[in-house]
Write an enzyme that holds these catalytic residues in place. Structure first.
Site, PDB file in Angstrom:
ATOM      1  N   GLN A   2       5.687 -31.190  57.127  1.00  8.56           N
ATOM      2  CA  GLN A   2       4.936 -29.954  56.865  1.00  8.56           C
ATOM      3  C   GLN A   2       4.571 -29.280  58.188  1.00  8.56           C
ATOM      4  O   GLN A   2       3.974 -28.219  58.204  1.00  8.56           O
ATOM      5  CB  GLN A   2       3.659 -30.275  56.081  1.00  8.56           C
ATOM      6  CG  GLN A   2       3.934 -30.909  54.732  1.00  8.56           C
ATOM      7  CD  GLN A   2       2.668 -31.506  54.130  1.00  8.56           C
ATOM      8  OE1 GLN A   2       1.868 -30.816  53.511  1.00  8.56           O
ATOM      9  NE2 GLN A   2       2.479 -32.805  54.303  1.00  8.56           N
ATOM     10  N   PHE A  54      -5.655 -29.746  60.078  1.00  9.92           N
ATOM     11  CA  PHE A  54      -6.486 -28.750  59.400  1.00  9.92           C
ATOM     12  C   PHE A  54      -7.761 -29.350  58.834  1.00  9.92           C
ATOM     13  O   PHE A  54      -8.832 -28.785  58.931  1.00  9.92           O
ATOM     14  CB  PHE A  54      -5.687 -28.111  58.246  1.00  9.92           C
ATOM     15  CG  PHE A  54      -4.776 -26.988  58.703  1.00  9.92           C
ATOM     16  CD1 PHE A  54      -4.685 -26.631  60.032  1.00  9.92           C
ATOM     17  CD2 PHE A  54      -4.010 -26.296  57.778  1.00  9.92           C
ATOM     18  CE1 PHE A  54      -3.863 -25.600  60.457  1.00  9.92           C
ATOM     19  CE2 PHE A  54      -3.176 -25.264  58.182  1.00  9.92           C
ATOM     20  CZ  PHE A  54      -3.100 -24.914  59.526  1.00  9.92           C
ATOM     21  N   ARG A  55      -7.641 -30.544  58.203  1.00  8.43           N
ATOM     22  CA  ARG A  55      -8.758 -30.988  57.368  1.00  8.43           C
ATOM     23  C   ARG A  55      -9.589 -32.141  57.913  1.00  8.43           C
ATOM     24  O   ARG A  55     -10.556 -32.538  57.278  1.00  8.43           O
ATOM     25  CB  ARG A  55      -8.234 -31.336  55.958  1.00  8.43           C
ATOM     26  CG  ARG A  55      -7.827 -30.085  55.207  1.00  8.43           C
ATOM     27  CD  ARG A  55      -7.186 -30.341  53.881  1.00  8.43           C
ATOM     28  NE  ARG A  55      -6.681 -29.094  53.329  1.00  8.43           N
ATOM     29  CZ  ARG A  55      -5.544 -28.505  53.705  1.00  8.43           C
ATOM     30  NH1 ARG A  55      -4.784 -29.062  54.625  1.00  8.43           N
ATOM     31  NH2 ARG A  55      -5.166 -27.362  53.171  1.00  8.43           N
ATOM     32  N   ALA A 113       0.286 -32.761  59.398  1.00  7.77           N
ATOM     33  CA  ALA A 113      -0.363 -32.425  60.664  1.00  7.77           C
ATOM     34  C   ALA A 113      -0.887 -33.665  61.404  1.00  7.77           C
ATOM     35  O   ALA A 113      -0.932 -33.675  62.635  1.00  7.77           O
ATOM     36  CB  ALA A 113      -1.501 -31.447  60.401  1.00  7.77           C
ATOM     37  N   ASP A 170       5.553 -27.570  64.506  1.00  9.42           N
ATOM     38  CA  ASP A 170       5.516 -27.653  65.968  1.00  9.42           C
ATOM     39  C   ASP A 170       6.827 -28.069  66.623  1.00  9.42           C
ATOM     40  O   ASP A 170       6.947 -28.029  67.853  1.00  9.42           O
ATOM     41  CB  ASP A 170       4.389 -28.609  66.402  1.00  9.42           C
ATOM     42  CG  ASP A 170       4.476 -29.981  65.726  1.00  9.42           C
ATOM     43  OD1 ASP A 170       5.599 -30.472  65.484  1.00  9.42           O
ATOM     44  OD2 ASP A 170       3.411 -30.567  65.433  1.00  9.42           O
ATOM     45  N   SER A 173      -2.902 -34.955  54.149  1.00  6.85           N
ATOM     46  CA  SER A 173      -3.963 -35.107  53.149  1.00  6.85           C
ATOM     47  C   SER A 173      -3.386 -34.963  51.740  1.00  6.85           C
ATOM     48  O   SER A 173      -4.096 -35.177  50.758  1.00  6.85           O
ATOM     49  CB  SER A 173      -5.056 -34.062  53.381  1.00  6.85           C
ATOM     50  OG  SER A 173      -4.509 -32.757  53.297  1.00  6.85           O
ATOM     51  N   HIS A 179       7.555 -26.013  56.122  1.00  6.36           N
ATOM     52  CA  HIS A 179       6.744 -24.828  56.414  1.00  6.36           C
ATOM     53  C   HIS A 179       7.266 -24.039  57.610  1.00  6.36           C
ATOM     54  O   HIS A 179       6.530 -23.252  58.205  1.00  6.36           O
ATOM     55  CB  HIS A 179       5.281 -25.237  56.616  1.00  6.36           C
ATOM     56  CG  HIS A 179       4.670 -25.810  55.366  1.00  6.36           C
ATOM     57  ND1 HIS A 179       3.594 -26.654  55.348  1.00  6.36           N
ATOM     58  CD2 HIS A 179       5.020 -25.639  54.056  1.00  6.36           C
ATOM     59  CE1 HIS A 179       3.295 -26.992  54.102  1.00  6.36           C
ATOM     60  NE2 HIS A 179       4.154 -26.399  53.302  1.00  6.36           N
TER      61      HIS A 179
HETATM   62  P1  NAD Z   1      -4.220 -31.935  56.821  1.00  7.56           P
HETATM   63  O1  NAD Z   1      -4.923 -31.373  58.002  1.00  7.56           O
HETATM   64  O2  NAD Z   1      -4.584 -31.434  55.482  1.00  7.56           O
HETATM   65  O3  NAD Z   1      -4.439 -33.503  56.783  1.00  7.56           O
HETATM   66  C1  NAD Z   1      -4.159 -34.305  57.879  1.00  7.56           C
HETATM   67  C2  NAD Z   1      -4.226 -35.757  57.437  1.00  7.56           C
HETATM   68  O4  NAD Z   1      -3.749 -36.544  58.509  1.00  7.56           O
HETATM   69  C3  NAD Z   1      -5.631 -36.245  57.100  1.00  7.56           C
HETATM   70  O5  NAD Z   1      -5.569 -36.967  55.879  1.00  7.56           O
HETATM   71  C4  NAD Z   1      -5.988 -37.189  58.276  1.00  7.56           C
HETATM   72  O6  NAD Z   1      -6.724 -38.302  57.851  1.00  7.56           O
HETATM   73  C5  NAD Z   1      -4.636 -37.621  58.731  1.00  7.56           C
HETATM   74  N1  NAD Z   1      -4.539 -37.924  60.161  1.00  7.56           N
HETATM   75  C6  NAD Z   1      -5.040 -37.240  61.205  1.00  7.56           C
HETATM   76  N2  NAD Z   1      -4.654 -37.797  62.373  1.00  7.56           N
HETATM   77  C7  NAD Z   1      -3.896 -38.874  62.029  1.00  7.56           C
HETATM   78  C8  NAD Z   1      -3.189 -39.843  62.773  1.00  7.56           C
HETATM   79  N3  NAD Z   1      -3.190 -39.857  64.126  1.00  7.56           N
HETATM   80  N4  NAD Z   1      -2.489 -40.796  62.105  1.00  7.56           N
HETATM   81  C9  NAD Z   1      -2.470 -40.819  60.749  1.00  7.56           C
HETATM   82  N5  NAD Z   1      -3.127 -39.925  59.990  1.00  7.56           N
HETATM   83  C10 NAD Z   1      -3.820 -38.959  60.637  1.00  7.56           C
HETATM   84  O7  NAD Z   1      -2.669 -31.805  57.106  1.00  7.56           O
HETATM   85  P2  NAD Z   1      -1.448 -31.531  56.092  1.00  7.56           P
HETATM   86  O8  NAD Z   1      -1.556 -32.372  54.889  1.00  7.56           O
HETATM   87  O9  NAD Z   1      -0.225 -31.606  56.925  1.00  7.56           O
HETATM   88  O10 NAD Z   1      -1.658 -30.036  55.636  1.00  7.56           O
HETATM   89  C11 NAD Z   1      -1.956 -29.058  56.589  1.00  7.56           C
HETATM   90  C12 NAD Z   1      -1.010 -27.889  56.668  1.00  7.56           C
HETATM   91  O11 NAD Z   1      -1.217 -27.342  57.953  1.00  7.56           O
HETATM   92  C13 NAD Z   1       0.434 -28.210  56.625  1.00  7.56           C
HETATM   93  O12 NAD Z   1       0.990 -27.330  55.741  1.00  7.56           O
HETATM   94  C14 NAD Z   1       0.987 -27.931  58.030  1.00  7.56           C
HETATM   95  O13 NAD Z   1       2.057 -27.025  57.914  1.00  7.56           O
HETATM   96  C15 NAD Z   1      -0.062 -27.177  58.734  1.00  7.56           C
HETATM   97  N6  NAD Z   1      -0.390 -27.631  60.107  1.00  7.56           N
HETATM   98  C16 NAD Z   1       0.608 -27.968  60.963  1.00  7.56           C
HETATM   99  C17 NAD Z   1       0.307 -28.398  62.233  1.00  7.56           C
HETATM  100  C18 NAD Z   1       1.421 -28.770  63.154  1.00  7.56           C
HETATM  101  O14 NAD Z   1       2.531 -28.259  63.023  1.00  7.56           O
HETATM  102  N7  NAD Z   1       1.200 -29.710  64.076  1.00  7.56           N
HETATM  103  C19 NAD Z   1      -1.023 -28.521  62.657  1.00  7.56           C
HETATM  104  C20 NAD Z   1      -2.033 -28.146  61.756  1.00  7.56           C
HETATM  105  C21 NAD Z   1      -1.692 -27.716  60.469  1.00  7.56           C
END
Ligand code: NAD
Length: 237
Positions: A100, A32-33, A21, A103, A188, A118
């Site tokens: 993951q 998300f986190r 994400a 979008d 994350s 996903h």
């Molecule tokens: P996560 O939210 O758990 O973690 C995001 C990570 O990205 C964090 O460690 C953060 O420090 C880092 N981060 C944030 N902005 C950043 C940037 N500009 N550059 C570098 N690092 C950055 O996300 P995850 O591990 O992908 O898990 C979340 C789940 O949620 C996934 O399964 C995904 O499918 C889903 N999700 C998808 C979207 C999307 O499609 N855009 C958005 C939100 C969540």
């Protein structure tokens, strides 16, 4: 640090990018986190519950209200990270993107070999007859989106409690196992089984580009704590 990254890129021909994400936050989509992520906003029901198969089945209208408001970001455009990865693929340096994200921004930027672990908000199917619908159908439905046959249309997004697609998973495993460099970014590394894919990498360089620390930092050859778009944008293809 960026010179070290450039050197690794220059010496690689089968790069695989594994992202999450955080790759799309620079496009305006919250992750998300992070502190400003979805999990730290206040909801009556936690997002991980709303985005579960059980909740979808039992509270379909509420699911779609949340989904339309928080998961559909049809206004979002690819950022520098998406664009640089597409450029690396076009130049024959990058073999695949494993994401993951749901979008579709990697494809919008021009990436072709993308494993969407996903699923994608852009594919939607009737649960009854299987008819396919564009995402606009979901976005424009006031309530529960329904097929001409009356069935509920479900986004092809993997919800909590749902298994990952076997073909996508094995394609991602193969790509990572064949990579000479694996770049992990914007994740994350807490969502399994996706995060477990890292263990299939046996290549030369593991690179981590993430805003915050991750559990894999200790194994990486190069760790850059920064923004994916800003860092990748510095790469000369
Ligand atoms: P996560 O939210 O758990 O973690 C995001 C990570 O990205 C964090 O460690 C953060 O420090 C880092 N981060 C944030 N902005 C950043 C940037 N500009 N550059 C570098 N690092 C950055 O996300 P995850 O591990 O992908 O898990 C979340 C789940 O949620 C996934 O399964 C995904 O499918 C889903 N999700 C998808 C979207 C999307 O499609 N855009 C958005 C939100 C969540």
């Amino acid at each position: 640090m960026y010179q070290a990254l450039q050197k690794i890129i220059d010496n690689s021909s089968r790069i695989v990018f594994f992202g999450g994400a955080g790759v799309s936050t620079e496009s305006g989509i919250p992750d998300f986190r992070s502190v400003d992520g979805l999990y730290n906003q206040k909801f009556d029901v936690p997002p991980e519950v709303i985005l579960s198969h059980t909740y979808f089945m039992e509270h379909t209208a509420e699911f779609f209200r949340f989904y339309r408001e928080k998961m559909l970001a049809l206004w979002a455009k690819p950022n520098a990270a998406h664009r640089k990865l597409a450029e690396l693929e076009a130049a024959g340096r990058l073999a695949a993107v494993v994401t993951q994200n749901v979008d579709g921004l990697h494809q919008a930027a021009g990436s072709r070999n993308v494993f969407e672990l996903h699923g994608s908000v852009h594919r939607n199917y009737c649960r009854n007859c299987g008819k396919a619908y564009p995402v606009q159908k979901i976005a424009e439905s006031a309530d529960v989106p329904r097929c001409d046959c009356g069935g509920v249309i479900k986004p092809d997004v993997v919800l909590y409690e749902e298994p990952l697609d076997n073909d996508v998973m094995s394609g991602a495993v193969r790509a990572i196992a064949n990579a000479d460099t694996l770049i992990v970014s914007g994740t994350s590394l807490t969502v399994y089984p996706a995060a477990g894919l890292l263990r299939y990498f046996g290549g030369d360089h593991l690179v981590l580009i993430n805003r915050d620390e991750t559990p894999a930092d200790q194994y990486a050859d190069l760790v850059i704590h920064g923004k994916a778009g800003e860092v990748l944008d510095t790469i000369r293809v």
